[in-house]
Each structure stands twice: as C-alpha cells, then as structure tokens.
Enzyme design. Structure first.
Site, short mmCIF file in Angstrom:
data_model
loop_
_atom_site.label_atom_id
_atom_site.label_comp_id
_atom_site.label_asym_id
_atom_site.label_seq_id
_atom_site.Cartn_x
_atom_site.Cartn_y
_atom_site.Cartn_z
N VAL A 110 0.83 -1.20 0.00
CA VAL A 110 0.00 0.00 0.00
C VAL A 110 0.86 1.26 0.00
O VAL A 110 0.66 2.17 -0.81
CB VAL A 110 -0.96 0.00 1.20
N THR A 112 -5.38 -0.68 6.92
CA THR A 112 -6.69 -1.25 7.23
C THR A 112 -6.80 -1.42 8.74
O THR A 112 -6.05 -2.18 9.35
CB THR A 112 -6.87 -2.61 6.53
N CYS A 168 -5.16 -9.61 2.82
CA CYS A 168 -6.36 -8.79 3.05
C CYS A 168 -7.58 -9.59 3.48
O CYS A 168 -8.07 -9.44 4.60
CB CYS A 168 -6.68 -7.99 1.79
#
Length: 445
Positions: A11, A125, A270
């Site tokens: 990310v 996240t 994820c």
C-alpha cells in the site's frame, strides 16, 4: 503537495509512487535501512507489475525520496509535509483482533515531532474507531510537550488488488475519505483530483463509516468466493457443472461474474485478516456475525479440498506416502509474490504430513516460499515449470498464472509418471486433457 508516506509495503509504496507520478513531492519513510537503500537506487523489494518503473522514474526525477527518519519525512527541507499517510502493517492478533502497535507507534512519533499543521491519513486497514485512537495519542503527545499544532486525522482506506495495484490506484472505482473537517476533505479532494478526471469519484463520509467501508467491501468479496465454492462442492455431489452454473448466475447484472470463480479458497494479506477483524469488531460490539463467520469457515475448509482429492485418488494404489506431487503455483494469486495464507501452503502441509513428496514451481514466489518451506524435507522448489513434472505421480495446479493456462499437454503427458492433473483453478477442459491421456480432477465439475 508535500506528502509523507509512512511504510513501504504494497500500500505505502504504490501510494508513494502514484502520488509522485502526478507531480507531488513524496517522502517515503521506512525503519529498514536495507529497504530504503534498495529503493533509493530504484529497485523494489516486492513484486507488483508496473511499480518498479514508477519508482525508478520518480526517484530519478527527484519527486520521490526515501528515508529512515520520520522527522526528515515530515520536514521537506523546512517546508513541511501537508499530509502524512500511515501505511504500516496491522497484523491479526488473538481472535482476529487487529494489532495496532505499529499504528500507535507512528502516531506517538508524529506527536513528538510535528511542528506544522498536518493531516494524518489512516490508509492502513484498521478497526472502526482507530482514527479516534490516533487522535487521542497525538493529543497526548502534543500536551506532553505543551505544543499547540493543528493536526487532523482522517480515514482513507485503500482498495488495491495485489497484482493490479498500480492500475487500481491510477484509475480507482472510488476514493473514500472519512472526515468531519471540510478543509481536510478539500485537501484530499485536490490531491486525488488527477486520478478522477472523467467523473467525481471522491466519496466523503464520517470517519467511522469510512473505516467500516473497507471491512465491508472485503467481506462481501470474500463472501462471493466462499459462496461459489459451496456451490461447486454441491455441484460435484449432484452431477452439475459449476462452470455452467457460474455462467447462468453471473449473467444477472445484480450478481455479475467477478469473484465467483470456484477454486481452492482465498488467501493473501487482506481477505483472511479483514474477515476475522470484522468478526472481532462485531463481537466487541456484542453481535455474532454468523454469515461472515461461515465465510471464514468455508474458506478454511476449501483450502483442504484439493489435498482431499489427491488423497482419495491415491487410496486405491497404496496411498500418497512415497509418491511425488508436482505443484504449479505457490503465491495466493497470480501476479504477486505474496504467499501469506496461500492455499498452496495448506495443500503442501496436508500432503507432506502423510509422507508425500512435493516438487513445486512458481514464476515469482519461489524465494519467498523457500523461507516458509525450508523446514520441510519433503518439499523441493525448482526453477522450471516442466522440471517440476519429471517423474511425478500427479500435478496440482494451485495458482492461475497465465503461463499455466495453455501448456504443452503432450509434453506433460510424457513427463508425468502418473497422468493425473488436479486442477485447483478449473483452467483446463477435461475433454481436452483426455485426448492426451491425462485424467482431470477439477472443482465442482
């Protein structure tokens, strides 16, 4: 704009490279001196198509720089960063609860050194309520040094697919910004404007709604995968073909074809983590999310399916012990070297514990897998796709790399001692394989 990116994983590095590509000045911060030195010469430490070219170009042109110092990352030679994106890891802890130690550490360090107005952007996240947690840490650190600095915290969750992350960032479906501060929202809107030229893609909502959106999105995608895998398992038992069923249901625009490919289950960094974190969030709020719990259970079971097919096939010919299985694919999906929670690792564990030897090939993930599998004496990692087949009793196709889609079937038939293919991605038609004398086991067919 002057942008600081904290963390150089998938990310962080994609975010840094894409922002700098649009003309922003970006400082990327990572604690690892080795990683920073590698990035400074334009090489990347992860596999992501198209990313290395962006890093090399923007580093050479001076828009993208790397440092181990957060203070340097925020200072910009005295001008100061306008935004600091927190892109550090949030691994699963006990019972799926996110471990926020890295987020907390970054917030504390920012609070100790920030001296100019700053927007802190949570892109990692994180559970609902993390922005409030970060804000409290910043306030505490600022109060401890009796400093008065205008620091805001917003949520900007990422929606990047590994293997297609650069494209996803450059041409997003949407950009979610969680903020109760109109000035911060407008700053994010200006930063993301080059990525949304054809239509307005920025959606502004409350911070907690933005944090929940990330989990909800990944949970519904994981649900589609587990759903089609359940359908596939029933299809096998009633004589239906899941590939035909998929066409029948996917043609309904309310359902669509995306994420309804049956296979060996999802993996990666994820979906497994976010599904469990959603469950943990629900439990903490006093609610049992039964459907999402079932998604997780189905996926864990699905990772065993291909190994069970191998075991059942060899039951009548002496069992799997002493046999050799060729494996094509170790990454959890194509176009990445990520092996976190990869189905291939579960399959290999299930079979080698029963004495089966494994000879595995992956075009990208081999070196990452070598560390993970180094303690298993029954596993050999080879450098050639067809080398893995030499004298093997069967082949298991686990990752849907393009080079596996149309291989040399005649050559495969000659190399495989046992002419059996366990097709964990339904890449092949059984009728075609039969012409080469190859027996085919698929998923849901």
């Amino acid at each position: 704009m002057n942008v600081c990116i904290i963390g150089t994983g998938y990310v962080g590095l994609v975010t840094a490279a894409c922002f700098s590509e649009m003309g922003n000045h970006v400082r990327c911060v990572d604690k690892s001196e080795r990683i920073v030195e590698t990035l400074r010469v334009g090489r990347i430490h992860i596999f992501e198509p198209g990313l290395e070219e962006l890093v090399l170009r923007n580093t050479a042109e001076g828009r993208l720089k790397f440092t181990t110092s957060l203070e340097e990352g925020l200072s910009f030679d005295g001008d100061g960063a306008e935004l600091a994106f927190v892109c550090v890891g949030t691994p699963s802890g006990v019972d799926g609860v996110c471990d926020l130690c890295f987020v907390d550490a970054v917030a504390s360090e920012i609070g100790r050194i920030v001296s100019r107005p700053l927007i802190v952007v949570n892109k990692s996240t994180v559970p609902v309520g993390t922005a409030d947690r970060v804000r409290a840490i910043l306030d505490r650190e600022l109060a401890a040094r009796n400093a008065s600095v205008d620091v805001d915290v917003v949520s900007n969750p990422e929606f990047l697919k590994e293997g297609d992350a650069v494209k996803d960032f450059m041409k997003p479906d949407r950009v979610i910004v969680g903020s109760e501060n109109s000035k911060s929202a407008e700053t994010l809107k200006a930063l993301y404007a080059p990525f949304a030229r054809s239509r307005e893609k920025l959606i502004i909502m409350s911070v907690r709604s933005a944090e929940m959106t990330k989990y909800a999105a990944n949970c519904i995608l994981a649900t589609k995968i587990s759903f089609i895998n359940e359908v596939a398992n029933v299809c096998e038992r009633v004589g239906a073909n899941v590939s035909e069923v998929r066409l029948g249901i996917g043609s309904d625009h309310r359902i669509g074809y995306d994420f309804i490919y049956p296979g060996v289950g999802y993996g990666g960094s994820c979906f497994p983590k976010d599904v469990r974190a959603f469950l943990a969030t629900a439990r903490e709020a006093g609610y049992e999310a039964t459907l999402i719990d079932a998604v997780d259970q189905v996926n864990n079971r699905q990772k065993q399916i291909l190994a069970e097919k191998v075991i059942k096939h060899f039951e009548l010919i002496g069992g799997v012990a002493g046999k050799t299985l060729a494996v094509w694919g170790l990454a959890f999906k194509a176009n990445t070297d990520d092996i976190r929670e990869a189905p291939a690792l579960t399959i290999i564990d299930e079979l080698t514990v029963r004495g089966m030897r494994v000879r595995a090939f992956d075009p990208v993930a081999r070196e990452r897998a070598r560390t993970e599998l180094s303690g298993n004496a029954l596993v050999e990692l080879v450098s050639g796709q067809y080398e893995a087949l030499d004298g093997a009793d069967a082949l298991a196709v686990v990752t849907d790399w393009n080079q596996f889609r149309n291989p040399d079937f005649a050559g495969m038939a000659r190399k495989l001692a046992g002419r059996v293919i366990f097709d964990g991605r339904n890449l092949y038609q059984p009728e075609l394989l039969a012409r080469f004398g190859l027996k085919h086991y698929g998923i849901g067919r």
